[in-house]
Structures are given as structure tokens and as C-alpha cells.
Scaffold this motif. Structure first.
Motif, mmCIF file in Angstrom:
data_model
loop_
_atom_site.group_PDB
_atom_site.id
_atom_site.type_symbol
_atom_site.label_atom_id
_atom_site.label_comp_id
_atom_site.label_asym_id
_atom_site.label_seq_id
_atom_site.Cartn_x
_atom_site.Cartn_y
_atom_site.Cartn_z
ATOM 1 N N UNK A 3 0.843 -1.208 0.000
ATOM 2 C CA UNK A 3 0.000 0.000 0.000
ATOM 3 C C UNK A 3 0.879 1.260 0.000
ATOM 4 N N UNK A 4 1.952 1.228 0.789
ATOM 5 C CA UNK A 4 2.836 2.401 0.848
ATOM 6 C C UNK A 4 3.481 2.677 -0.513
ATOM 7 N N UNK A 5 3.904 1.601 -1.196
ATOM 8 C CA UNK A 5 4.519 1.802 -2.517
ATOM 9 C C UNK A 5 3.515 2.380 -3.518
ATOM 10 N N UNK A 10 1.713 6.820 -6.731
ATOM 11 C CA UNK A 10 0.583 7.678 -7.129
ATOM 12 C C UNK A 10 0.929 9.142 -6.859
ATOM 13 N N UNK A 11 1.556 9.392 -5.703
ATOM 14 C CA UNK A 11 1.950 10.768 -5.362
ATOM 15 C C UNK A 11 2.925 11.308 -6.405
ATOM 16 N N UNK A 12 3.882 10.484 -6.806
ATOM 17 C CA UNK A 12 4.874 10.926 -7.798
ATOM 18 C C UNK A 12 4.182 11.221 -9.129
ATOM 19 N N UNK A 13 3.236 10.369 -9.519
ATOM 20 C CA UNK A 13 2.499 10.573 -10.774
ATOM 21 C C UNK A 13 1.715 11.888 -10.720
ATOM 22 N N UNK A 27 -3.841 9.863 -1.104
ATOM 23 C CA UNK A 27 -4.401 9.195 0.086
ATOM 24 C C UNK A 27 -5.925 9.103 -0.007
ATOM 25 N N UNK A 28 -6.562 10.221 -0.407
ATOM 26 C CA UNK A 28 -8.033 10.220 -0.501
ATOM 27 C C UNK A 28 -8.511 9.166 -1.501
ATOM 28 N N UNK A 29 -7.863 9.116 -2.677
ATOM 29 C CA UNK A 29 -8.335 8.192 -3.710
ATOM 30 C C UNK A 29 -8.065 6.733 -3.326
ATOM 31 N N UNK A 30 -6.916 6.501 -2.694
ATOM 32 C CA UNK A 30 -6.589 5.140 -2.277
ATOM 33 C C UNK A 30 -7.582 4.664 -1.207
ATOM 34 N N UNK A 31 -7.861 5.540 -0.247
ATOM 35 C CA UNK A 31 -8.814 5.196 0.817
ATOM 36 C C UNK A 31 -10.187 4.923 0.208
ATOM 37 N N UNK A 32 -10.595 5.780 -0.750
ATOM 38 C CA UNK A 32 -11.898 5.626 -1.395
ATOM 39 C C UNK A 32 -11.972 4.292 -2.140
ATOM 40 N N UNK A 33 -10.916 3.990 -2.911
ATOM 41 C CA UNK A 33 -10.909 2.759 -3.712
ATOM 42 C C UNK A 33 -10.912 1.516 -2.820
ATOM 43 N N UNK A 41 -5.292 4.039 6.442
ATOM 44 C CA UNK A 41 -4.280 3.568 5.496
ATOM 45 C C UNK A 41 -2.946 3.358 6.212
ATOM 46 N N UNK A 42 -2.694 4.227 7.216
ATOM 47 C CA UNK A 42 -1.406 4.188 7.903
ATOM 48 C C UNK A 42 -1.183 2.868 8.644
#
Ligand code: SAM
Length: 279
Positions: A3-5, A10-13, A27-33, A41-42
């Protein structure tokens, strides 16, 4: 990938695609998905994500990278402590508009307004937040857009406030009868000539919600002039306005015989609100 990777890539993109607050968006999109709260997430940073979890995320990430607003992808937005549906039928509610709601509540603390009208209600955030915070008030809301009104009614039903706010279609006050103790409006205030300066995200808001005319303040001017007969004695007009519009609009309020005119700043220090009473 863990998840961290996924979060880091995603942040870099997003950074490469010039998305503001890249990490927060990721973070918002990952949590939503993943159907999690962002904070959770942490606790799962080291967990390997399955392909089935990654596929829906990839689509969202691509759309965000192309400039689709985060709120449209999440489908909701927080406003004054409540969750509202947000989509392309109406303007995405902005945090500074929460300050307008607070200003109205403070301004009416001694003389609880019994009737309030929200002009250009959009998703309904102002009218519905005021209805929730002022349980004795009778709240009305109008908009020129049927799509926005449909969204506002959905929000009202979702929040259990459908009985508290009466929504109707009106071009400013043309279809409005009667007088109100408070008229509040966050009308479109961007100049048509500023279109090229707007972010990709703002261009996803409906044009009728963003552009106020050639100069930008035309619609607010029209409301100032037409609102007076729709205010009860000493009634409050509360306006959200654009950058640099405060002095000219204050002068118009004076000319139109409003009193107790005050300019208020938002948290960013921009003169963003005008309050005035009539009669
Ligand atoms: C800046 S948006 C604000 C939406 C919402 N009040 C908020 O604060 O998030 C302006 C709204 O005014 C509406 N509007 C534009 N022209 C209008 C008009 N002539 N009469 C009534 N509403 C109008 C738009 O459809 C839009 O929903």
C-alpha cells in the motif's frame, strides 16, 4: 506492491501531472478505492495490494491526473460538518463558503432570522447548513439550473432536511414572492475574460456556476438592486464576492440605500464577503 509503494508512486504521478496536494489526493483516492478511512491507510502500509484492489484505483488516478476534481471522483464533499453529494451538476462547494454560513449565524444571533432565502443554491450547501444550524428558521432556496436543484434536493433528502428547505427555480429573484429576514447568495463572480486563467479543476464546474458576466460582478449587482424589496425591515443581505470586487459593490450597496455595510475577509485574508442591512 505494498500500500505504501502504491501511495508513493501515485503521489509521484500526481506531482508530475501538476496535481495540487499530490500526496493528500493520493491518500483520498486510495482510501476511497479500498473502502477505508484515510487515517486507516497508515495501519496497512506494509500490506500487499491484490490486483482486484488496484484496478479501480488506476482508473481514478488516471482521471485525477487529467484534471478531474477530487470531489467528483469521491462523489462527496464535507461542508460545515456534513457530507454532501458533489458532481458536475453544481459547483463544488468551497471551504470559504463555510465562513459565509458562520457569518450569517453570528449576524443573526440576537435576532434569529425566521425566513432565509439562498439565491443560487447549487448543491444546496448554504441553505441546508443554515436549516440544520437554525432549527426554527424557514429556509427557501432558488437556482436557475434544474440540474443543480435536483442535486440540492438529493442532498436535502440524504441529510433528512427535505422538509426544512423549499427549493424552486428562479432567475435571481424574478420568480420569488415575499420578503425575507436574510437573503444569502454565493453567485457566479468570475469575469468571462478570466476563463484562460482558471485551473483544469474549476473548468469542471458548470459555466453557469462560475461566470458572472464580462466583468464578473454583474449578477451580484443585479441581486443587490433587486433584493431590497424582498428584505424585511432591517433584513440582512449576505454575499460572497470575487477578488477585488468589494469596494465597487460596497459603493453600489450605499447607492441602493443599504446600511451597516461591512466587508469581511476569509481565512486567506481575501475580502470575500459583504454584509448589509436594508430598511
Ligand atoms: C458559485 S455557484 C454557488 C453554489 C452554492 N451556493 C455554493 O455556495 O456552493 C452559483 C450558483 O448560482 C446559480 N445561478 C447562476 N445564475 C443564476 C441566476 N440568474 N439566478 C439564480 N441562480 C443562478 C448557478 O446555477 C450556481 O448554482
Amino acid at each position: 506492491m505494498t500500500l505504501l509503494e502504491v501511495l508513493q508512486s501515485t503521489t509521484a504521478y500526481f506531482t508530475k501531472r501538476k496535481v495540487e496536494s499530490a500526496r493528500l489526493n493520493a491518500e483520498h483516492l486510495l482510501a476511497h478505492a479500498l473502502g477505508r478511512k484515510r487515517i486507516d491507510l497508515y495501519l496497512e502500509f506494509e500490506r500487499e495490494l491484490a490486483e482486484g484492489e488496484l484496478a479501480p484505483l488506476r482508473k481514478l488516478v488516471r482521471r485525477r491526473g487529467q484534471g478531474e476534481p477530487l470531489q467528483h471522483l469521491l462523489g462527496t464533499v464535507e461542508f460545515c460538518g456534513r457530507t454532501f453529494i458533489s458532481d458536475n451538476r453544481a459547483l463544488i462547494p468551497r471551504p470559504e463558503t463555510e465562513e459565509l454560513v458562520e457569518l450569517i449565524i453570528q449576524s443573526t444571533i440576537d435576532q434569529k432570522p425566521s425566513t432565509i432565502l439562498d439565491v443560487g443554491t447549487g448543491s444546496g450547501v448554504i441553505a441546508l447548513s443554515l436549516a440544520a444550524k437554525l432549527p426554527d428558521a424557514e429556509v427557501h432556496a432558488v437556482d436557475i439550473s434544474d440540474e443543480a436543484l435536483a442535486l440540492a434536493r438529493e442532498n436535502a433528502a440524504r441529510l433528512g432536511l427535505a422538509e426544512r428547505v423549499e427549493f424552486g427555480r428562479s432567475d435571481l429573484l424574478a420568480q420569488v414572492d415575499g420578503a425575507f429576514d436574510c437573503i444569502v447568495a454565493n453567485l457566479p463572480y468570475v469575469a468571462a475574460t478570466d476563463r484562460a486563467t482558471l485551473s483544469r479543476e474549476v473548468l469542471h464546474d458548470p459555466a453557469t456556476a462560475v461566470f458572472g458576466g464580462e466583468r464578473g460582478d454583474e449578477m451580484i449587482r443585479a441581486l443587490i438592486v433587486t433584493a431590497a424589496p424582498h428584505l424585511t425591515r432591517g433584513g440582512l443581505l449576505a454575499l460572497e464576492i470575487g477578488l477585488g470586487q468589494a469596494n465597487a459593490l460596497s459603493a453600489l450597496l450605499t447607492e441602493a440605500k443599504y446600511r451597516d455595510i461591512s466587508q469581511r475577509q476569509d481565512f486567506a485574508g481575501v475580502t470575500r464577503f459583504l454584509l448589509a442591512r436594508y430598511g
